[in-house]
Structure formats: C-alpha cells, structure tokens
Design an enzyme around this catalytic site. Structure first.
Site, PDB file in Angstrom:
ATOM      1  N   ASP A  26      29.778  86.256  -9.597  1.00  0.00           N
ATOM      2  CA  ASP A  26      30.602  87.001 -10.561  1.00  0.00           C
ATOM      3  C   ASP A  26      29.968  88.321 -10.988  1.00  0.00           C
ATOM      4  O   ASP A  26      30.569  89.068 -11.760  1.00  0.00           O
ATOM      5  CB  ASP A  26      30.875  86.121 -11.795  1.00  0.00           C
ATOM      6  CG  ASP A  26      31.776  84.950 -11.437  1.00  0.00           C
ATOM      7  OD1 ASP A  26      32.560  85.058 -10.477  1.00  0.00           O
ATOM      8  OD2 ASP A  26      31.683  83.904 -12.103  1.00  0.00           O
TER       9      ASP A  26
ATOM     10  N   GLY B 136      41.041  80.330 -13.039  1.00  0.00           N
ATOM     11  CA  GLY B 136      40.827  79.697 -11.732  1.00  0.00           C
ATOM     12  C   GLY B 136      39.997  78.429 -11.848  1.00  0.00           C
ATOM     13  O   GLY B 136      40.225  77.445 -11.129  1.00  0.00           O
TER      14      GLY B 136
HETATM   15  C1  S3P Z   1      32.997  79.068 -11.295  1.00  0.00           C
HETATM   16  C2  S3P Z   1      32.638  79.170  -9.982  1.00  0.00           C
HETATM   17  C3  S3P Z   1      32.786  80.405  -9.196  1.00  0.00           C
HETATM   18  C4  S3P Z   1      32.947  81.603 -10.102  1.00  0.00           C
HETATM   19  C5  S3P Z   1      33.948  81.376 -11.188  1.00  0.00           C
HETATM   20  C6  S3P Z   1      33.530  80.221 -12.061  1.00  0.00           C
HETATM   21  C7  S3P Z   1      32.842  77.788 -11.985  1.00  0.00           C
HETATM   22  O1  S3P Z   1      33.935  80.285  -8.378  1.00  0.00           O
HETATM   23  O2  S3P Z   1      33.324  82.736  -9.341  1.00  0.00           O
HETATM   24  O3  S3P Z   1      34.080  82.524 -11.994  1.00  0.00           O
HETATM   25  O4  S3P Z   1      32.925  77.734 -13.225  1.00  0.00           O
HETATM   26  O5  S3P Z   1      32.631  76.775 -11.295  1.00  0.00           O
HETATM   27  P1  S3P Z   1      33.881  79.565  -6.920  1.00  0.00           P
HETATM   28  O6  S3P Z   1      33.584  78.144  -7.135  1.00  0.00           O
HETATM   29  O7  S3P Z   1      35.254  79.763  -6.332  1.00  0.00           O
HETATM   30  O8  S3P Z   1      32.842  80.299  -6.153  1.00  0.00           O
END
Ligand code: S3P
Length: 431
Positions: A318, A93
């Site tokens: 997380d 993601g």
């Molecule tokens: C992350 C931000 C978080 C986290 C993801 C990693 C990052 O997500 O949950 O595992 O590396 O910027 P969100 O920005 O959607 O909160």
C-alpha cells in the site's frame, strides 16, 4: 472536493498515527465471530471500517461505540443471521474479501455482498475458488466481480496454495478454516501481512506457521476479551514521506504498528538513505499473538534511488505509490518490480501513479508489473486526480508540500476512507 497543497517549509511536530485499518477490520470481524463481548480500544472510525461495523450489525452482532471503546457482542462462529438485503461493503476491499470466509460456514444461509463502483471492478474469484473447494457455493458477476453471493455449507478442511501473495485471500481461507472439519493449510508464494494469524492466536485458536505455510485447526469458539488497535503504518507512511521529502522537517510519530510484515516501506526508505528511526520488529519465524508498536523519528535528508524486488512487494503493497514519489526526489533510477497487484487496488495504481506524477513533471514510466522513475531532484507541481483512491489523494497532497509550485488534488475527500483527519493533520505540521 479539490484542495491545493502549497510548497511547505519544514514539517515539525509530534503526533499519533491514526488507528490501523487492516487490524480494525479484523477486530470487528473476529469480535462478531466471538461468543463473548469483545472490547476494542482505538478502533478506526473511518469510511471503510464503518462499513465493517455496519456489516456485522446486519449479521446480528451488537455494536456499541462508547468512551473511546468499540464493544462488539458477536453471534458466535456459526450463528450469523441472514440479512434482509445485500451487505454494502462501500469501498472496502478487505471487508469484501475477508467476510465471505466467515459467511461460507453459515450452513443453509445465503448472503450477498456489494459495494461502490471501485469494488465492482475488484476480483473476488480469488476467494471463490478456495471457498468452493471447502464446500460453500458462490456466484459472482462474470464469475469474477461483485456483487458476490455466498451460500454457506458444511466446510471441509483443505490445503490451498495461493496463486498470488494476498493477505486478504489468505485471511478469508483462515476464517473459513475455523468452522471446517479439521486442519486447513494455506501456502503463500511470498510472505504477506499476518494480522489475522496473530489475532486468531490471541483468540485461543490452534494456528501455526511453517515457513510460507500457515495451518489453522477448527475451533468451537473464539475467546477474545480486549483488543487494542495500534497506529497504522500505511497512514503514517504519508507523513513519513512528507517528513523525508520536505527540507527542514522533523516529525515524531507515536504508536505506529511495526509488525515486520507491514514495515517493508520503512526498509525501502532506509535503503534510499531516508532518516526514519524506530524500534522495528525483526522478521520472526514463530508466530506472535501481539502487534508491536514503536515511535518513529523522521527527518529530511537527501535520497538515493533503489530497486524494489518482487518478494518485498507484499510487505509494502500500500506504500508503493510513495516509493514512486520518493523516487522523483532521489538520485538515480528507482524501479519497482513484481507489483502487478497494484492494478487491481482501489484504482489501477500503476496507471494512476504514473499519469499523476507525470502530470506534476516526473520522469516516470509504467511497466506491466510496476514502474521506473528517474529522479530529477524534485517535482514541479500541477494538478492530480485521486480517481476516488484514498492513497492517491494522500500522495498528491504530500507531493504538493514537497513540490516547487504546489499541487491541486482533485477528489481529496477520498482520503477519509482510511485517514479522516489527514488534511488537518498535515496542515498542523506545516510551517
Ligand atoms: C490488506 C491486504 C492487502 C492491502 C490492503 C489491505 C489486508 O491487499 O493492499 O489494503 O488488510 O489484508 P491484498 O491482500 O489484496 O494484497
């Protein structure tokens, strides 16, 4: 693959946390955006961050992994190559949300990003909205889901208020801001992890913070020579939870990143009276160009319930599944509020945690924006399905060690997304 985790005697030993996933993604992306080679020490070689190396290769960067170093020869800020086919982000993601920030600035070129079934359920409209305001064109399935196509344009600087606290969305806009025509400001409703800001500062970018707002001035190039990725607090959190929960445990975990925007979980554990000693960074007003590290000393002890309030959520996002697990062992009712973002992680983490822990004997209820757990002094055990989510797989394993009857984790291989040697590491600590 299924593995059974039997109740364990105390976990003991000294180990290093695996490299940080969030910072590895950023190091690879900024390395690809830089004009001179960047040497990255302690890069995480796991499924998610390998997708990032493959993505930057597809965009024209050269990546060499040698002698414990990952060297990236980038294309520069505005010279990413249009690849022959879609870029596969796999399960990552962070890659799906950050990379379009860079691609949005590639004038006249078009890029499609796609990934696995879980990625196709994760919204990208949250990055499409600001990037369109800046002047890029983006198309997504139903306007909301990957595959996502980005057509780069001449970018305008904007002021953008994030509707939800998300480090991924903030970072996406800050990366696009590098090639915009002035100073871009992003406001966040609550503070979220600031690794991108720190690394940009390190790369010579004019970036500053004022409360909940961060401003990036456009740049001609990124000047990074060497970067070192610290250990991942989010991966270490599973070992910390195991150490706190299993009677007789004493663990020393070295090289853990303790940037204060990542250590919300440690503050929650300490509030629950869990024993975790370390030299944590204090909240800073000024932006730092560095990522602090510390050793953590973890020991078993009795826990008390706590309430996690919405403003704490982004700083422990997380690790909230582990707060639910700790809550099963704590005295009283543990409540997490304001965590609706959990529903759009690698799985619907509210539903999967509640279903999973209930199946192991927990007294836990889902709410719209979190959960409430009544501590009953422990967990019976049983079977839990990771549903393809690495953090669920690792939580199930820790639950097994601390349970009365053991836990079978269905789909334990998901752990490899962020922590390739998780099972072996845990086994090596068990007595
Ligand atoms: C992350 C931000 C978080 C986290 C993801 C990693 C990052 O997500 O949950 O595992 O590396 O910027 P969100 O920005 O959607 O909160």
């Amino acid at each position: 693959m299924n593995i059974r985790f039997e109740p364990s005697g105390g976990l003991t030993g000294e180990l290093r946390a695996p490299p940080d996933k969030s910072i590895s993604h950023r190091a690879a992306l900024l390395g690809a955006m830089a004009s001179e080679p960047v040497r990255i020490e302690n890069y995480l070689h796991a499924a998610d961050t390998t997708s990032t190396l493959d993505a930057v290769r597809a965009l024209g960067a050269l990546v060499e992994v040698r002698d414990g170093e990952t060297v990236i020869r980038g294309t520069g800020l505005r010279e990413a190559r249009e690849p022959d086919g879609p870029i596969d982000v796999g399960n990552a993601g962070t890659l799906m949300r950050l990379l379009p920030g860079w691609l949005a600035a590639q004038e006249g070129r078009s890029f499609t990003l796609d990934g696995d079934a879980s990625i196709r359920r994760r919204p990208v409209d949250r990055i499409a909205t600001p990037l369109r305001q800046m002047g890029a064109e983006l198309d997504a399935t139903d306007e909301r889901y990957p595959p996502l196509t980005v057509r780069g344009g001449h970018l305008r600087a904007i002021s953008y208020e994030l509707p939800v606290a998300s480090a991924q969305v903030k970072s996406c806009v800050l990366l696009a801001a590098l090639a915009a025509d002035g100073a871009t400001t992003v406001g966040e409703p609550e503070r979220s992890r600031d690794h991108t800001e720190r690394m940009l500062l390190r790369a010579g970018v004019n970036v500053h913070r004022n409360g909940r707002h961060v401003t990036v001035v456009n740049a001609d190039e990124l000047i990074l020579d060497r970067l070192r990725v610290p250990g991942d607090l989010s991966s270490a959190a599973f070992l910390i939870a195991a150490g706190v929960l299993v009677p007789g445990s004493r663990l020393l975990i070295g090289d853990v990143g303790v940037n204060w925007t990542r250590t919300g979980f440690l503050r929650i554990v300490r509030r629950m009276r869990g024993i975790v000693l370390g030299d944590l960074e204090q909240e800073t007003g000024e932006l730092s160009a560095y990522e602090p590290i510390s050793d953590l000393d973890v020991a078993h002890g009795a826990l008390e319930a706590t309430v996690v309030e919405p403003e704490e959520v982004p700083l422990a996002i997380d690790e909230l599944s582990l707060v639910a697990l700790l809550g099963c062992f704590a005295e009283g009712e543990t409540v997490v509020r304001g965590a609706q973002e959990l529903r759009i992680k690698e799985s619907d983490r509210i539903a999967v945690v509640v279903e999973g822990l209930r199946g192991l004997g927990a007294d836990i209820e889902a709410t719209d924006d979190g959960f409430a757990v009544c501590g009953s002094g422990g967990l019976r055990g049983g079977s839990i399905d990771a549903r393809g989510d690495h953090r669920m797989a690792m939580m199930g394993a820790v639950a097994g060690l601390a349970s009365r009857e053991g836990v079978e984790v269905v789909g334990i291989e998901a752990a490899a997304v962020s922590y390739p040697r998780f099972v072996e590491t845990l086994a090596g600590l068990c007595s």
